[in-house]
Design a protein around this motif. Structure first.
Motif, PDB file in Angstrom:
ATOM      1  N   SER A  94     -76.275  54.326 -48.523  1.00  0.00           N
ATOM      2  CA  SER A  94     -76.959  54.985 -49.666  1.00  0.00           C
ATOM      3  C   SER A  94     -75.875  55.137 -50.737  1.00  0.00           C
ATOM      4  O   SER A  94     -76.155  54.600 -52.046  1.00  0.00           O
ATOM      5  N   ARG A  95     -74.698  55.600 -50.182  1.00  0.00           N
ATOM      6  CA  ARG A  95     -73.760  55.955 -51.142  1.00  0.00           C
ATOM      7  C   ARG A  95     -73.251  54.309 -51.867  1.00  0.00           C
ATOM      8  O   ARG A  95     -72.699  54.333 -52.696  1.00  0.00           O
ATOM      9  N   ALA A  96     -73.124  53.463 -50.946  1.00  0.00           N
ATOM     10  CA  ALA A  96     -72.800  52.110 -51.651  1.00  0.00           C
ATOM     11  C   ALA A  96     -73.595  51.480 -52.765  1.00  0.00           C
ATOM     12  O   ALA A  96     -73.622  51.199 -53.674  1.00  0.00           O
ATOM     13  N   GLY A 150     -82.530  62.123 -53.374  1.00  0.00           N
ATOM     14  CA  GLY A 150     -82.015  63.187 -54.299  1.00  0.00           C
ATOM     15  C   GLY A 150     -80.778  63.323 -54.242  1.00  0.00           C
ATOM     16  O   GLY A 150     -79.808  62.248 -54.701  1.00  0.00           O
ATOM     17  N   THR A 151     -80.238  64.419 -53.865  1.00  0.00           N
ATOM     18  CA  THR A 151     -78.826  64.724 -53.631  1.00  0.00           C
ATOM     19  C   THR A 151     -78.305  64.085 -52.152  1.00  0.00           C
ATOM     20  O   THR A 151     -78.736  64.853 -51.347  1.00  0.00           O
ATOM     21  N   LEU A 152     -77.522  63.226 -52.093  1.00  0.00           N
ATOM     22  CA  LEU A 152     -76.988  62.586 -51.024  1.00  0.00           C
ATOM     23  C   LEU A 152     -76.045  63.690 -50.143  1.00  0.00           C
ATOM     24  O   LEU A 152     -75.271  64.251 -50.748  1.00  0.00           O
ATOM     25  N   THR A 153     -76.454  64.077 -48.921  1.00  0.00           N
ATOM     26  CA  THR A 153     -75.772  65.151 -48.292  1.00  0.00           C
ATOM     27  C   THR A 153     -75.360  64.616 -46.784  1.00  0.00           C
ATOM     28  O   THR A 153     -76.275  64.141 -46.067  1.00  0.00           O
ATOM     29  N   PRO A 154     -74.006  64.365 -46.802  1.00  0.00           N
ATOM     30  CA  PRO A 154     -73.678  63.767 -45.423  1.00  0.00           C
ATOM     31  C   PRO A 154     -73.893  64.690 -44.322  1.00  0.00           C
ATOM     32  O   PRO A 154     -74.145  66.197 -44.498  1.00  0.00           O
ATOM     33  N   PRO A 155     -74.111  64.139 -42.918  1.00  0.00           N
ATOM     34  CA  PRO A 155     -74.913  64.990 -41.951  1.00  0.00           C
ATOM     35  C   PRO A 155     -73.641  65.835 -41.375  1.00  0.00           C
ATOM     36  O   PRO A 155     -72.479  65.702 -41.568  1.00  0.00           O
ATOM     37  N   ALA A 156     -74.314  67.027 -40.879  1.00  0.00           N
ATOM     38  CA  ALA A 156     -73.261  67.747 -40.353  1.00  0.00           C
ATOM     39  C   ALA A 156     -73.670  68.325 -38.829  1.00  0.00           C
ATOM     40  O   ALA A 156     -74.791  68.710 -38.944  1.00  0.00           O
ATOM     41  N   PRO A 157     -72.976  68.352 -37.906  1.00  0.00           N
ATOM     42  CA  PRO A 157     -71.633  67.930 -37.922  1.00  0.00           C
ATOM     43  C   PRO A 157     -71.563  66.324 -38.006  1.00  0.00           C
ATOM     44  O   PRO A 157     -72.671  65.505 -37.680  1.00  0.00           O
ATOM     45  N   ALA A 207     -77.125  57.420 -36.765  1.00  0.00           N
ATOM     46  CA  ALA A 207     -78.143  56.999 -37.991  1.00  0.00           C
ATOM     47  C   ALA A 207     -77.812  57.647 -39.176  1.00  0.00           C
ATOM     48  O   ALA A 207     -78.012  56.905 -40.237  1.00  0.00           O
ATOM     49  N   GLY A 208     -77.543  58.858 -38.906  1.00  0.00           N
ATOM     50  CA  GLY A 208     -77.283  59.667 -40.409  1.00  0.00           C
ATOM     51  C   GLY A 208     -76.357  59.076 -41.099  1.00  0.00           C
ATOM     52  O   GLY A 208     -76.263  58.866 -42.157  1.00  0.00           O
ATOM     53  N   ALA A 209     -75.165  58.956 -40.310  1.00  0.00           N
ATOM     54  CA  ALA A 209     -73.870  58.474 -40.966  1.00  0.00           C
ATOM     55  C   ALA A 209     -74.159  57.259 -41.447  1.00  0.00           C
ATOM     56  O   ALA A 209     -73.525  57.009 -42.397  1.00  0.00           O
ATOM     57  N   TYR A 225     -83.800  61.992 -42.303  1.00  0.00           N
ATOM     58  CA  TYR A 225     -83.653  61.436 -43.871  1.00  0.00           C
ATOM     59  C   TYR A 225     -83.874  62.728 -44.845  1.00  0.00           C
ATOM     60  O   TYR A 225     -83.177  62.542 -45.901  1.00  0.00           O
ATOM     61  N   GLN A 226     -84.375  63.699 -44.399  1.00  0.00           N
ATOM     62  CA  GLN A 226     -84.499  64.813 -45.370  1.00  0.00           C
ATOM     63  C   GLN A 226     -83.301  65.561 -45.155  1.00  0.00           C
ATOM     64  O   GLN A 226     -82.957  66.086 -46.318  1.00  0.00           O
ATOM     65  N   ARG A 227     -82.566  65.697 -44.140  1.00  0.00           N
ATOM     66  CA  ARG A 227     -81.595  66.374 -43.986  1.00  0.00           C
ATOM     67  C   ARG A 227     -80.283  65.838 -44.904  1.00  0.00           C
ATOM     68  O   ARG A 227     -79.544  66.441 -45.310  1.00  0.00           O
ATOM     69  N   ILE A 228     -80.310  64.343 -45.081  1.00  0.00           N
ATOM     70  CA  ILE A 228     -79.285  63.825 -45.770  1.00  0.00           C
ATOM     71  C   ILE A 228     -79.811  63.600 -47.299  1.00  0.00           C
ATOM     72  O   ILE A 228     -78.975  62.941 -48.175  1.00  0.00           O
ATOM     73  N   GLY A 229     -81.025  64.268 -47.662  1.00  0.00           N
ATOM     74  CA  GLY A 229     -81.067  64.302 -49.166  1.00  0.00           C
ATOM     75  C   GLY A 229     -82.205  63.287 -49.670  1.00  0.00           C
ATOM     76  O   GLY A 229     -82.695  63.470 -50.987  1.00  0.00           O
ATOM     77  N   TYR A 230     -82.998  62.744 -48.616  1.00  0.00           N
ATOM     78  CA  TYR A 230     -84.204  61.674 -49.005  1.00  0.00           C
ATOM     79  C   TYR A 230     -85.280  62.887 -49.265  1.00  0.00           C
ATOM     80  O   TYR A 230     -85.640  63.685 -48.503  1.00  0.00           O
ATOM     81  N   ARG A 231     -86.372  62.688 -50.328  1.00  0.00           N
ATOM     82  CA  ARG A 231     -87.484  63.330 -50.504  1.00  0.00           C
ATOM     83  C   ARG A 231     -88.777  62.802 -50.768  1.00  0.00           C
ATOM     84  O   ARG A 231     -88.531  61.533 -50.949  1.00  0.00           O
ATOM     85  N   PRO A 232     -89.846  63.220 -49.741  1.00  0.00           N
ATOM     86  CA  PRO A 232     -90.903  62.207 -49.654  1.00  0.00           C
ATOM     87  C   PRO A 232     -91.608  62.105 -50.924  1.00  0.00           C
ATOM     88  O   PRO A 232     -91.963  62.924 -51.854  1.00  0.00           O
TER      89      PRO A 232
END
Length: 227
Positions: free
Chosen positions: A177-179, A72-79, A169-171, A203-210
């Motif tokens: 995904s951005r590429a 969905g909306t790509l969200t970089p991991p934090a921290p 892994a998130g990073a 995967y859900q934290r960084i914007g993927y939806r099941p």
């Protein structure tokens, strides 16, 4: 009378209700086809596997159950971990093969990965990215398929066991995904093991939806009748 069987590589299905799945199984059985496996969303694969068992006597065994995600909306991991992404090059091949072997072992995939077999594996045509720490040490990897019909699949994602839990892994998944998006992909997807809460949450934290649960059933041939 002897039945003639033709072995095909396997069957991948779009979504079917039990009635059409049963009808399809009947048509394929009447053609004398021997199926090694069926792959589809979980409900469809299960319905077809049961229909194929009734029609042919072949025993279905669940090989894989996977959860399909779409970005969905790509969200970089934090921290965000320190470091950077780097495309894997020729000088990294031995390192890459070692990590692919580790990944295959982790997921129970029976595959030989070495210099001689590499070209014949499902990994050979993928584009790989490493995540490196600030000193240039690779700590995680992610691969991606070529774009087909606007879709790119992220696969595989792997971090060595002793480096997990640090956000690598998130990073690297975000960078791959951005590429894909930058290259024009309209759909970026990946699969995860639904029994692994860590990867599913990541995967859900960084914007993927099941989207759907997926299943693969292998078929063992029915035992021949006596006489």
């Amino acid at each position: 009378m002897h039945a003639a069987f033709c072995l095909i590589r396997g069957l991948s299905l779009t979504r079917l209700t039990p009635e059409p799945a049963d009808a399809l199984a009947g048509q394929l059985a009447a053609l004398g086809l021997a199926l090694p496996y069926v792959s589809a969303d979980h409900a469809t694969a299960t319905a077809f596997a049961e229909a194929w068992r009734r029609r042919t006597g072949a025993t279905p065994t669940l090989r894989d159950r996977l959860r399909l995600y779409r970005l969905g909306t790509l969200t970089p991991p934090a921290p965000h971990p320190g470091g950077r992404a780097r495309l894997v090059g020729g000088r990294d091949h031995e390192h890459l093969m070692r990590w692919v072997r580790e990944f295959a072992a982790d997921v129970g995939e029976a595959v030989i990965v070495d210099a001689d077999s590499w070209a014949g594996t499902r990994f050979a045509d993928k584009r790989f990215t490493f995540w490196e720490t600030p000193d240039g040490t690779p700590v995680s990897m992610a691969g991606s398929t070529s774009m087909v019909g606007g879709m790119v699949r992220v696969d595989p994602v792997h971090t060595p066991a002793h480096l997990r839990g640090r956000g690598y892994a998130g990073a690297v998944t975000v960078e791959v995904s951005r590429a894909a998006l930058a290259a024009g992909a309209t759909d970026v997807v990946l699969y995860a093991d639904p029994a692994n809460p860590t990867s599913n949450a990541l995967y859900q934290r960084i914007g993927y939806r099941p989207i759907a649960d997926w299943a693969v059933y292998d078929f063992a041939p029915a035992a021949p009748e006596a006489g």
